[in-house]
Structures are given as C-alpha cells and as structure tokens.
Design an enzyme around this catalytic site. Sequence first.
Site, PDB file in Angstrom:
ATOM      1  N   GLY A   7     -66.791 -32.187   9.195  1.00 54.78           N
ATOM      2  CA  GLY A   7     -68.100 -31.874   9.764  1.00 54.78           C
ATOM      3  C   GLY A   7     -69.115 -31.762   8.647  1.00 54.78           C
ATOM      4  O   GLY A   7     -68.961 -30.922   7.744  1.00 54.78           O
ATOM      5  N   GLY A   9     -72.540 -31.292   8.975  1.00 53.50           N
ATOM      6  CA  GLY A   9     -73.824 -30.762   9.457  1.00 53.50           C
ATOM      7  C   GLY A   9     -74.363 -29.733   8.463  1.00 53.50           C
ATOM      8  O   GLY A   9     -73.987 -29.751   7.279  1.00 53.50           O
ATOM      9  N   LEU A  11     -73.919 -26.410   8.070  1.00 56.76           N
ATOM     10  CA  LEU A  11     -72.923 -25.535   7.437  1.00 56.76           C
ATOM     11  C   LEU A  11     -71.967 -26.337   6.552  1.00 56.76           C
ATOM     12  O   LEU A  11     -71.604 -25.907   5.448  1.00 56.76           O
ATOM     13  CB  LEU A  11     -72.141 -24.810   8.542  1.00 56.76           C
ATOM     14  CG  LEU A  11     -71.449 -23.511   8.193  1.00 56.76           C
ATOM     15  CD1 LEU A  11     -72.421 -22.529   7.566  1.00 56.76           C
ATOM     16  CD2 LEU A  11     -70.809 -22.917   9.441  1.00 56.76           C
ATOM     17  N   ALA A 122     -78.292 -21.507   7.741  1.00 59.85           N
ATOM     18  CA  ALA A 122     -78.772 -22.773   7.188  1.00 59.85           C
ATOM     19  C   ALA A 122     -79.326 -23.598   8.335  1.00 59.85           C
ATOM     20  O   ALA A 122     -78.825 -23.525   9.452  1.00 59.85           O
ATOM     21  CB  ALA A 122     -77.624 -23.517   6.523  1.00 59.85           C
ATOM     22  N   LYS A 176     -69.207 -10.571  15.352  1.00 61.21           N
ATOM     23  CA  LYS A 176     -70.069 -11.755  15.254  1.00 61.21           C
ATOM     24  C   LYS A 176     -70.318 -12.330  16.653  1.00 61.21           C
ATOM     25  O   LYS A 176     -71.409 -12.829  16.946  1.00 61.21           O
ATOM     26  CB  LYS A 176     -69.411 -12.805  14.334  1.00 61.21           C
ATOM     27  CG  LYS A 176     -70.224 -14.088  14.163  1.00 61.21           C
ATOM     28  CD  LYS A 176     -71.485 -13.891  13.343  1.00 61.21           C
ATOM     29  CE  LYS A 176     -72.511 -15.005  13.403  1.00 61.21           C
ATOM     30  NZ  LYS A 176     -72.137 -16.332  13.083  1.00 61.21           N
ATOM     31  N   ASN A 184     -78.447 -15.608  20.121  1.00 58.33           N
ATOM     32  CA  ASN A 184     -78.538 -17.039  20.418  1.00 58.33           C
ATOM     33  C   ASN A 184     -79.217 -17.322  21.765  1.00 58.33           C
ATOM     34  O   ASN A 184     -80.253 -18.000  21.792  1.00 58.33           O
ATOM     35  CB  ASN A 184     -77.165 -17.700  20.274  1.00 58.33           C
ATOM     36  CG  ASN A 184     -76.678 -17.674  18.824  1.00 58.33           C
ATOM     37  OD1 ASN A 184     -77.034 -16.780  18.072  1.00 58.33           O
ATOM     38  ND2 ASN A 184     -75.901 -18.642  18.415  1.00 58.33           N
TER      39      ASN A 184
HETATM   40  O1  KPL Z   1     -74.879 -17.248  13.759  1.00 63.24           O
HETATM   41  C1  KPL Z   1     -76.066 -17.357  13.912  1.00 63.24           C
HETATM   42  C2  KPL Z   1     -76.547 -18.550  14.657  1.00 63.24           C
HETATM   43  O2  KPL Z   1     -77.713 -18.875  14.630  1.00 63.24           O
HETATM   44  O3  KPL Z   1     -75.685 -19.185  15.284  1.00 63.24           O
HETATM   45  C3  KPL Z   1     -76.999 -16.262  13.467  1.00 63.24           C
HETATM   46  C4  KPL Z   1     -76.234 -15.219  12.650  1.00 63.24           C
HETATM   47  C5  KPL Z   1     -77.587 -15.619  14.688  1.00 63.24           C
HETATM   48  C6  KPL Z   1     -78.069 -16.734  12.530  1.00 63.24           C
HETATM   49  O4  KPL Z   1     -79.075 -17.446  13.140  1.00 63.24           O
END
Ligand code: KPL
Length: 297
Positions: A7, A9, A11, A122, A176, A184
Amino acid sequence: MKITVLGCGALGQLWLSALEQAGHDVQGWMRVPQPYCPVNVIQLNGLAYNRNLPTNDTAHLAASEILLVTLKAWQVYNALVPLLSQLDPECRIILMHNGMGSQGELPAFEQPVFQCVTTHAARRDGSTILHVAAGTTHIGPTNIAARPHSEIADTLHHALPDVAWHDDIMPAIWKKLAVNCVINPLSVIYLCRNGDLQRYMPHVEQITREVARVMEAEGYSTSADTLLRYVVDIIHLTADNYSSMYQDVAAQRHTEIDYITGYLLRRARKHGITLPENTRLFDTIKRKEQNYERLSS
Ligand code: KPL
C-alpha cells in the site's frame, strides 16, 4: 532489514520514506504494478523527501523480514491473501489501519502477525504527502508466533518515533477505535477539520459514552470520562487535519465505516446493547457512500 510496504498511499509513503532513511532496504507493493513507487513526503521538519523506490519485486518480497500493510481495512483481505504463500514463514506481518475486524477475515497462516494503531496524521496534497502531525504508534502481537518479537517496536521507533510495544494491544486498539468512531464520522457530518469538533462537544460526548459502554461490556476497564479526555486530546493533537473519512468522502472513495462504527455496532449487538447515535452516524455515512456510488455507476 528487507522490508516490503503493502500500500503506497499517505501512510504507506510516510513509512517507506522513514524506513528508507533509517537504512532499511525497502520496496513498495502496489495493486497495479508500476516500475517504481514515487515517494514524495513533506516531513514534519519541513524538508522534502523525494525518491522513486522499487516496487513489486517478488525476490524482495520472498526475502522480506517485515511486511508492513498500510492499506485500508477493507482492502487487506484481497491484497494480502495472494501474497501469503510467497512470504518467508518468519516474515513479520504488521497490519496498520483504522478500525477492527480485518484479521478475522483472513485465513490461518503461520507468520507472526502484529496489529498497530497510529495517531500520526498524513494527508495527500496533489502528488505530495504532508506529514501533518506527529503521533504515537502502538503495536502488539495478535497471534502466538508474534509474542516474542517485541524488538519490532524498536525497529519502527528508530524510523518514525514514537512507537510503543504492548503485550496486550487490544486496549490501545479499542481506544483508537473510540477516537475514530467520534472524529471520523463527525468530521464528515460537520464538514470540518478535526480541531473544529471542539465546537460540537455535546455530540462528541454522546458518541464517546456509547463507545465506553461497549468497551466496559468487552471487559476493558475504562470510564466514559477517561475515554472522553483521550478523544479530546487527539482532537487537539490533530486539530489541523482532515480525518481520513472526511478525505475519503470528499474524494468519493469507499470509507472504513464498516470496520469502525460497523465493528462497534456488531460488538454492541453481541452484548445486547443499543447505540442510537452511533447507529445514526453509521447509516448516514453508508447513505453518502451509496449516493456517490449510485452517481458514478
Ligand atoms: O486516525 C485518524 C483518521 O483520520 O483516520 C485521526 C487520528 C482521527 C487523525 O485524523
């Protein structure tokens, strides 16, 4: 170390650039093979990293000591399954994505598997990836073969700090998940950056309280107030960022809602808990996806 990043992208490029600069022999792996993977990252210190890194070399894949999977949760099964038979039995597979449930879809395999969650932010800006906010990556084993390999956290930490090892990664993954259940979908509904969610605290609190109920039923010792403090911390830390779901919806891409709020709702159902607000958010995001999928077909 030989490493393949599955991947390429935002990240994926962030980790490719960090691991390469830390001296590792890295390649990217792309769904549609290309001669090389252009990696353009504006790092936190403002410096640009621009390199074309090798891709899809099967000999490199077979010799890889780490396979870092930076795909979205819903892409993992289709991308990873065809590669499993080509990996060394000792190759450490790291799943790095938002949400939960992707591993349960995979067939059994012998390689050590780790799950990690990261709060590094990112985002793509044209052909460049902006590393918007530093964060912490939490990693831990998800099968027995992975348990003795805590040194993998040091390898990653050396490339892109901070990385924390957890013998039991599940509480960190749930925290998380709570962050993603709140930030989100809400950033999509209010069309805003993460930091702007401070204006909608009653809504943030309502969603967090529902997530805390499921976490307690799952046996994690957390209180709704502690979880809320954590969610608010991440809202502050990533204030300038547009969430990944906001970016997915803006680009009319499939979102990770099935693995974020969808996973939460599936677990809640197992415990006989109803979550009215998370159900409403889930339905809203699914409707948005269906609308743009309908428009494009
Ligand atoms: O994990 C994230 C995402 O955007 O998916 C956060 C931590 C909310 C950062 O934007």
